[in-house]
Motif scaffolding. Structure first.
Motif, short mmCIF file in Angstrom:
data_model
loop_
_atom_site.label_atom_id
_atom_site.label_comp_id
_atom_site.label_asym_id
_atom_site.label_seq_id
_atom_site.Cartn_x
_atom_site.Cartn_y
_atom_site.Cartn_z
N LEU A 137 0.81 -1.33 0.23
CA LEU A 137 -0.08 0.03 -0.09
C LEU A 137 0.88 1.28 -0.14
CD1 LEU A 137 -2.91 -0.93 2.31
CD2 LEU A 137 -3.11 -0.73 -0.09
N ALA A 138 1.99 1.06 0.25
CA ALA A 138 2.90 2.26 0.41
C ALA A 138 3.51 2.61 -1.00
CB ALA A 138 4.37 2.22 1.30
N LEU A 139 3.44 1.75 -1.89
CA LEU A 139 3.66 1.79 -3.30
C LEU A 139 2.76 2.78 -4.11
CD1 LEU A 139 4.58 -1.81 -4.25
CD2 LEU A 139 6.51 0.05 -3.66
N THR A 140 3.39 3.42 -5.14
CA THR A 140 2.65 4.14 -6.07
C THR A 140 1.94 3.14 -6.86
OG1 THR A 140 4.28 5.99 -6.27
CG2 THR A 140 2.44 6.00 -7.89
N PRO A 141 0.42 3.26 -7.11
CA PRO A 141 -0.24 2.34 -8.05
C PRO A 141 0.34 2.16 -9.39
CG PRO A 141 -1.68 3.83 -6.85
CD PRO A 141 -0.39 4.37 -6.52
N GLN A 142 0.56 1.00 -9.80
CA GLN A 142 1.00 0.90 -11.33
C GLN A 142 0.30 1.41 -12.28
OE1 GLN A 142 3.18 -2.81 -12.33
NE2 GLN A 142 3.48 -3.27 -10.06
N PHE A 143 -0.98 1.38 -11.77
CA PHE A 143 -1.94 1.86 -12.97
C PHE A 143 -2.49 3.31 -12.80
CE2 PHE A 143 -3.60 -2.23 -14.94
CZ PHE A 143 -2.33 -2.71 -15.48
N GLY A 144 -1.56 3.75 -11.62
CA GLY A 144 -2.12 5.30 -11.40
C GLY A 144 -3.15 5.44 -10.84
N ARG A 145 -4.16 4.46 -10.51
CA ARG A 145 -5.53 4.88 -10.21
C ARG A 145 -5.62 4.83 -8.64
NH1 ARG A 145 -8.54 5.37 -14.68
NH2 ARG A 145 -10.56 5.86 -13.60
N ALA A 146 -5.47 3.63 -8.06
CA ALA A 146 -5.56 3.46 -6.62
C ALA A 146 -4.88 2.01 -6.36
CB ALA A 146 -7.03 3.42 -6.19
N GLN A 147 -4.82 1.78 -5.22
CA GLN A 147 -4.42 0.35 -4.45
C GLN A 147 -5.51 -0.07 -3.79
OE1 GLN A 147 -1.37 -1.61 -4.42
NE2 GLN A 147 0.21 0.18 -4.64
N VAL A 148 -6.17 -1.47 -3.95
CA VAL A 148 -6.92 -1.80 -3.20
C VAL A 148 -6.61 -3.01 -2.34
CG1 VAL A 148 -9.61 -2.49 -2.96
CG2 VAL A 148 -8.81 -0.78 -4.69
N ALA A 149 -6.84 -3.11 -1.18
CA ALA A 149 -6.56 -4.47 -0.35
C ALA A 149 -7.82 -4.95 0.11
CB ALA A 149 -5.53 -4.37 0.44
N VAL A 150 -8.25 -6.16 0.08
CA VAL A 150 -9.25 -6.86 1.14
C VAL A 150 -8.81 -7.83 1.83
CG1 VAL A 150 -11.59 -8.31 0.84
CG2 VAL A 150 -11.06 -6.49 -0.85
N VAL A 151 -9.26 -7.80 3.40
CA VAL A 151 -8.79 -8.76 4.30
C VAL A 151 -9.83 -9.41 4.71
CG1 VAL A 151 -7.65 -9.41 6.37
CG2 VAL A 151 -6.87 -7.14 4.92
N LEU B 95 -3.30 1.72 9.06
CA LEU B 95 -4.83 2.51 9.25
C LEU B 95 -4.68 3.75 9.88
CD1 LEU B 95 -7.21 -0.33 10.70
CD2 LEU B 95 -7.36 0.50 8.58
N GLU B 96 -3.61 3.98 10.62
CA GLU B 96 -3.22 5.30 11.31
C GLU B 96 -2.51 6.26 10.38
OE1 GLU B 96 -1.05 3.99 14.52
OE2 GLU B 96 -2.86 4.15 16.00
N GLU B 97 -2.02 5.71 9.07
CA GLU B 97 -1.25 6.60 8.31
C GLU B 97 -1.81 6.64 6.93
OE1 GLU B 97 2.50 4.85 8.64
OE2 GLU B 97 2.54 5.72 10.67
N PRO B 98 -3.14 6.85 6.65
CA PRO B 98 -3.74 6.36 5.42
C PRO B 98 -3.26 7.29 4.17
CG PRO B 98 -5.31 8.02 6.89
CD PRO B 98 -4.07 7.48 7.57
N VAL B 99 -2.96 6.90 3.31
CA VAL B 99 -2.42 7.73 2.08
C VAL B 99 -3.68 7.68 0.90
CG1 VAL B 99 -0.72 7.36 0.15
CG2 VAL B 99 -0.29 6.43 2.74
N PRO B 100 -3.82 8.77 0.33
CA PRO B 100 -4.81 9.11 -0.69
C PRO B 100 -4.67 7.84 -1.77
CG PRO B 100 -3.85 11.27 -0.20
CD PRO B 100 -2.99 10.11 0.56
N GLY B 101 -5.85 7.43 -2.21
CA GLY B 101 -5.77 6.44 -3.14
C GLY B 101 -5.66 5.10 -2.93
#
Ligand SMILES: [Zn+2]
Length: 319
Positions: free
Chosen positions: A107-121, A139-145
């Motif tokens: 989640l810290a990486l820039t999205p490869q397609f530039g839109r967003a990063q999504v994770a489901v647990v 969760l404490e350090e939210p990043v946009p997208g």
């Protein structure tokens, strides 16, 4: 792609509306009873968020992102669940810290397609203590997208610190007529659907599972086994062997726990009702144990001995 059930569609629409309005939070807790299709809602929403050509609520299904998503190889999507143990012999029963660390790194990486990063647990309540602390940091350090969606049938098992950082999307049991119509659309006869729905206390997903797994015959067999034990016509060890012999042990326990509740509801003696309620809890704990490495027949025999011991309680005096 299959159509979402109406109760799934309502949850999906809430998330899609929030996303369209730019209000979809970084962290979502998608909760509600097991087998209502929470995961499908989360996965479908992830596909929508990542889609490069979506119109309205729905992913296009044809763009590069959708194609990779459907192939299970989207670089900006991560699904976290149980992984095999070290020996590779079976799945772990917990989500562990390494998985949460990997997720945080992703989640810290820039999205490869530039839109967003999504994770489901899923199931998020299976995150163990150390993993929960690692997740909390993310969760404490939210990043946009970046979107992190936790799926859980038992949200109260999650630490309050995690719950309080999530927006909540809840799937609820649908009205009876909607549930019956859905079961009928799955190909079940109306009469069977009505009977299963009643036994499942209005839960369409559960009723569907039962109907697919051979109708209600398993439930009736469990009721008969409990009755034989009660009358002393069978030994706990014998029934335990039978119950552990195939992959339906968990479903049998679910029916057994449910039948105990049904039985308790018909009683006037509060002490006996309480001992049945205690047995219900025990049956549910046994279901948890069946997911561990403990031998199923041993778990079952203890539970069935406890069932037989209930006979010695107040009910005997009632007769
Ligand atoms: Zn698309």
């Amino acid at each position: 792609m299959s159509t979402l059930a109406p109760w799934q569609q309502r949850a999906y629409a809430r998330m899609a509306d929030a996303f369209a309005a730019g209000r979809l939070g970084h962290a979502q807790l998608i909760c509600g009873p097991a087998r209502l299709g929470k995961r499908e809602v989360a996965v479908r929403m992830a596909r929508r968020v990542l889609c490069e050509a979506a119109s309205g609520d729905v992913a296009c299904g044809a763009c590069r992102s959708c194609r990779l998503f459907d192939a299970g190889t989207h670089p900006d999507y991560r699904f976290v669940s149980f992984i095999p143990n070290r020996e590779g012999t079976k799945l772990r029963t917990e989500i562990v810290i390494d998985q949460m660390r990997e997720l945080a790194a992703q989640l810290a990486l820039t999205p490869q397609f530039g839109r967003a990063q999504v994770a489901v647990v899923d199931p998020a309540d299976a995150i163990n203590h150390a993993a929960a602390n690692a997740l909390l940091k993310t969760l404490e350090e939210p990043v946009p997208g970046r979107y992190l969606w936790l799926v859980s049938a038992h949200p109260m098992r999650l630490p309050a610190t995690i719950r309080s950082r999530c927006q909540r999307i809840e799937l609820r049991l649908p009205p009876a007529d909607e549930a019956a119509a859905w079961l009928s659309a799955q190909g079940h006869a109306m009469a069977d659907a009505a009977e299963a729905l009643q036994a499942a206390r209005g839960h369409p997903g559960l009723a569907d599972d039962w109907l697919r797994a051979g109708g209600l015959s398993l439930r009736k067999a469990v009721a008969a086994d409990l009755q034989r034990l009660w009358k002393g016509e069978a030994a706990p060890a014998e029934i335990a062997q039978q119950w552990a012999a195939d992959e339906h042990a968990d479903l049998r326990l679910r029916h057994a726990a449910d039948l105990a509740v049904e039985r308790a509801a018909g009683l006037t003696d509060p002490r006996h009702a309480r001992s049945l309620a205690a047995w219900f809890d025990r049956a549910n704990r046994s279901r948890d144990l069946l997911r561990t490495t403990v031998r199923a027949d041993l778990v079952l025999v203890e539970l069935l001995v406890a069932w037989r011991a209930l006979r010695g309680g107040p009910e005997k005096r009632e007769r």
